[in-house]
Scaffold this active site. Structure first.
Site, PDB file in Angstrom:
ATOM      1  N   LYS A 133     -17.803  20.630  13.379  1.00  0.00           N
ATOM      2  CA  LYS A 133     -19.040  21.230  12.862  1.00  0.00           C
ATOM      3  C   LYS A 133     -18.936  21.629  11.390  1.00  0.00           C
ATOM      4  O   LYS A 133     -19.917  21.610  10.658  1.00  0.00           O
ATOM      5  CB  LYS A 133     -19.422  22.450  13.693  1.00  0.00           C
ATOM      6  CG  LYS A 133     -19.825  22.128  15.120  1.00  0.00           C
ATOM      7  CD  LYS A 133     -21.176  21.435  15.170  1.00  0.00           C
ATOM      8  CE  LYS A 133     -21.650  21.222  16.598  1.00  0.00           C
ATOM      9  NZ  LYS A 133     -22.846  20.344  16.643  1.00  0.00           N
TER      10      LYS A 133
ATOM     11  N   GLU B 289     -28.715  27.776  14.387  1.00  0.00           N
ATOM     12  CA  GLU B 289     -28.697  28.002  15.827  1.00  0.00           C
ATOM     13  C   GLU B 289     -27.288  27.681  16.293  1.00  0.00           C
ATOM     14  O   GLU B 289     -26.550  26.974  15.617  1.00  0.00           O
ATOM     15  CB  GLU B 289     -29.693  27.061  16.522  1.00  0.00           C
ATOM     16  CG  GLU B 289     -29.184  25.623  16.740  1.00  0.00           C
ATOM     17  CD  GLU B 289     -28.964  24.837  15.448  1.00  0.00           C
ATOM     18  OE1 GLU B 289     -29.525  25.223  14.407  1.00  0.00           O
ATOM     19  OE2 GLU B 289     -28.219  23.836  15.482  1.00  0.00           O
TER      20      GLU B 289
ATOM     21  N   SER C 118     -13.530  16.355  19.380  1.00  0.00           N
ATOM     22  CA  SER C 118     -14.413  17.048  18.436  1.00  0.00           C
ATOM     23  C   SER C 118     -14.047  18.509  18.200  1.00  0.00           C
ATOM     24  O   SER C 118     -14.402  19.069  17.175  1.00  0.00           O
ATOM     25  CB  SER C 118     -15.860  16.937  18.902  1.00  0.00           C
ATOM     26  OG  SER C 118     -15.983  17.400  20.232  1.00  0.00           O
TER      27      SER C 118
END
Lengths: 241, 389
Positions: free
Chosen positions: B87, B109, B375
């Site tokens: 991210k 969010e 990830s």
């Protein structure tokens, strides 16, 4: 004589109550109804209309039933209906089938806040061809270029939002709206909605626009009381009838 | 070119937002298209990724796992990026963009909390104000990340409406955005939302695939046969897929199968959904006959979302990628398997991608090479896990 348009969520009441609501609104001088289509994720709405949407969904409210209601009582309603809802409700219904069924039910048009004029051009074209109104919303951040485009694309009326934000936040200052109206070059009536919450804010809007749209303040009185008398009495008072 | 000038990947994408946001999205698109080509921006982004995020992340050959399944398995170690997931690649990129556009109030969010932490981190480093919207259900199940965000100086806005998870966190972030539209930069965390967000996120995450290309070449002298990544909104998957788009490499996206096929028991949008419109884009979506969005379920908060990025809907319809689903149970098994065999505790989201390897057993040759995008790391899931064990 200026126009008052009332937003009310379909599915919040029984059909009999809704019929009665239409009858009484007509009597007070309301000129059209925005019949809200309840949706699970109403991102443009504040807490009051969100709550109305949740209750209406629990009662089984849907676009399909709203159209059926309009069709069933076509000759009794006496007020033009504009459906107001989110694009996924219309998209899942099927856009061209929607126009056909809504027309057959005598519905005047639809206001879809999350469908900008750039998307689904075919839908706009078909609506125009069949004389089904798709009013546009003009916001305080709309550039002059966009205002021109929007005014040109609009059918039915123009919905002017005087401030940023979701539905239901009170507004008392309509000076920005007054300036925006000057920039709108259209033969269509311009209605100001969002934030009208008492007699004074309604008077302010009536001074600058062709009409006012009232939603949250009206619905709140129904949500609080569970009776249609309360919103009707309140409206009669603020509208000065 | 994808997307086209209207923001469409084939039939998917677009910009379905209230009028108040239209001007802002046009401004964002113009600024992004200009700034992304500027030398200072490219250099700054690259340098931040190297010095702050710790890129490149390694490509690790998981030999014991390979031995078990009978083909060569390589893990792209996004779990080793700063803050513990991919991210951060996107939040650094968007935060620099926001700063260049003169926007200092950032909202985001978060589901699993990884995007929230990565946003709070980028904002702390650049001195930007940060508000993170998070469902109360997710606050409960990803508590360590909530604490991290607070330490990093972000304000957490708990969202108690609807499903109290990612979908409603986005709803509330959008409501805040339309109310403070002139001052706020919405830093979206996945490859979803109105145009140009899906492309911005894809571009910033493509560093994963670009690195993996070079790394696999230097390890095996060729490109991989297959790439596997989990898909919630689809940012880590599009990031690793995109640079291999035109190559003969098979893409597998793994969705959250949850507890089963029943509606509201999973979050497998591309497996069980159909095209619809939510949060600004036309894409696959889980909704009922009246257009209302279904509640979803996944053991992985980061996959617990009823929509998916438009590029994935396009890949599905074009046959460019295959999408499969993995149940909660299978993901939990893979979580332990990777921990025990390779000494890597994966995020619950990433464990879905790892779990797919089992389905390939006996179907690939011994020298087939598969990259799994790992990830994120699993520290955040430990509390939740003890409960479900």
């Amino acid at each position: 004589m200026k126009d008052i348009v009332i937003y009310f969520t379909y599915g919040l009441t029984s059909e009999d109550e809704l019929l009665e609501l239409f009858r009484r609104m007509k009597k007070i001088g309301v000129s059209a109804v925005e019949l809200g289509v309840p949706f699970s994720d109403p991102v443009a709405d504040g807490p009051i209309i969100q709550e109305a949407s949740i209750r209406a969904l629990k009662n089984g409210g849907s676009l399909k039933k709203a159209i059926e209601f309009a069709k069933k009582y076509k000759d009794k309603l006496e007020l033009p209906i504009y459906l107001m809802g989110y694009i996924n409700s219309f998209y899942s219904y099927g856009l061209s089938g929607f126009i056909e069924d809504a027309k057959a039910a005598g519905i005047a048009g639809a206001i879809i806040p999350d469908l900008p004029i750039e998307e689904f051009a075919g839908f706009r074209k078909e609506a125009e061809k069949r004389n089904f109104a798709l009013p546009v919303i003009i916001s305080p951040l709309s550039s002059e270029k966009r205002i021109k485009m929007l005014a040109k694309a609009a059918t039915g009326f123009i919905y002017l939002v005087p401030r940023m934000g979701t539905t239901g936040t009170h507004t008392d200052d309509f000076s920005a709206a007054k300036e925006m109206i000057k920039k709108i070059n259209s033969p269509l009536p311009v209605y100001v909605g969002f934030g009208i919450h008492n007699a004074a804010s309604l008077r302010s809007v009536m001074r600058i626009a062709d009409g006012a749209i009232i939603g949250s303040a009206f619905i709140k009185r129904y949500l609080d009381s569970g009776r249609i008398d309360e919103p009707i009495n309140w409206l009669r008072e603020v509208a000065g009838n | 070119m994808l997307p086209d000038s209207n923001g469409y990947y084939g039939n998917f994408g677009g910009r379905f937002v209230p009028e108040i946001l239209m001007g802002l999205l046009e401004e964002l698109e113009q600024n992004y298209n200009r700034i992304k080509k500027e030398k200072w921006f490219k250099e700054r982004f690259k340098q931040m990724l190297a010095d702050f995020v710790g890129r490149p992340t390694p490509l690790f050959e998981a030999k014991r796992l390979s031995g078990k399944y009978g083909f060569r398995i390589f893990l792209k170690r996004e779990d080793l990026a700063h803050t513990g997931a991919h991210k951060i690649n996107n939040t650094i990129g968007q935060a620099i963009l926001a700063e260049a556009m003169g926007k200092t109030d950032i909202i985001a969010e978060t589901g699993a909390g990884q995007h929230g932490v990565a946003t709070a981190t980028a904002c702390a480093m650049l001195g930007l104000n940060c508000k993170v919207f998070m469902g109360t259900e997710d606050i409960k199940r990803q508590y360590p990340n909530v604490e991290r965000m607070k330490i990093l100086g972000a304000e957490i806005i708990p969202v108690d409406s609807g499903t109290k998870t990612l979908k409603d966190a986005i709803n509330e972030a959008i409501r805040y955005w339309v109310t403070h539209a002139d001052k706020t930069f919405y830093l979206i965390g996945s490859a979803v939302g109105p145009h140009p967000y899906p492309s911005i996120v894809r571009d910033f995450q493509s560093v994963i695939g670009r690195e993996a290309r070079g790394q696999i070449r230097s390890k095996i002298g060729r490109l991989p046969d297959m790439i596997i990544a989990c898909v919630g909104g689809g940012s880590n998957s599009i990031g690793i897929f995109w640079p291999f788009m035109k190559e003969n490499v098979k893409f597998i996206g793994v969705e959250a199968g949850g507890k089963g096929e029943r509606i509201d028991q999973n979050a497998a949008t591309l497996t069980y959904g159909k095209p619809g419109i939510l949060h600004g884009a036309l894409s696959y979506l889980l909704y009922d006959e009246n257009g209302n969005i279904y509640p979803t379920h996944s053991v992985a908060a980061g996959l617990d979302y009823p929509g998916v990025g438009p590029a994935h809907s396009f890949f599905k319809e074009a046959g460019r990628a295959e999408y499969h689903s993995i149940s909660d149970k299978e993901a939990i098994e893979a979580f332990y398997e990777l921990s025990e065999l390779e000494g890597i505790i994966p995020a619950m989201e990433s464990a879905h991608a790892v779990a797919y390897l089992k389905k390939l057993k006996g179907k690939l040759s011994r020298d087939a090479a598969v990259i799994v995008n790992l990830s994120g790391r699993g520290d955040k899931d430990l509390g939740e896990f003890e409960e479900s064990r």
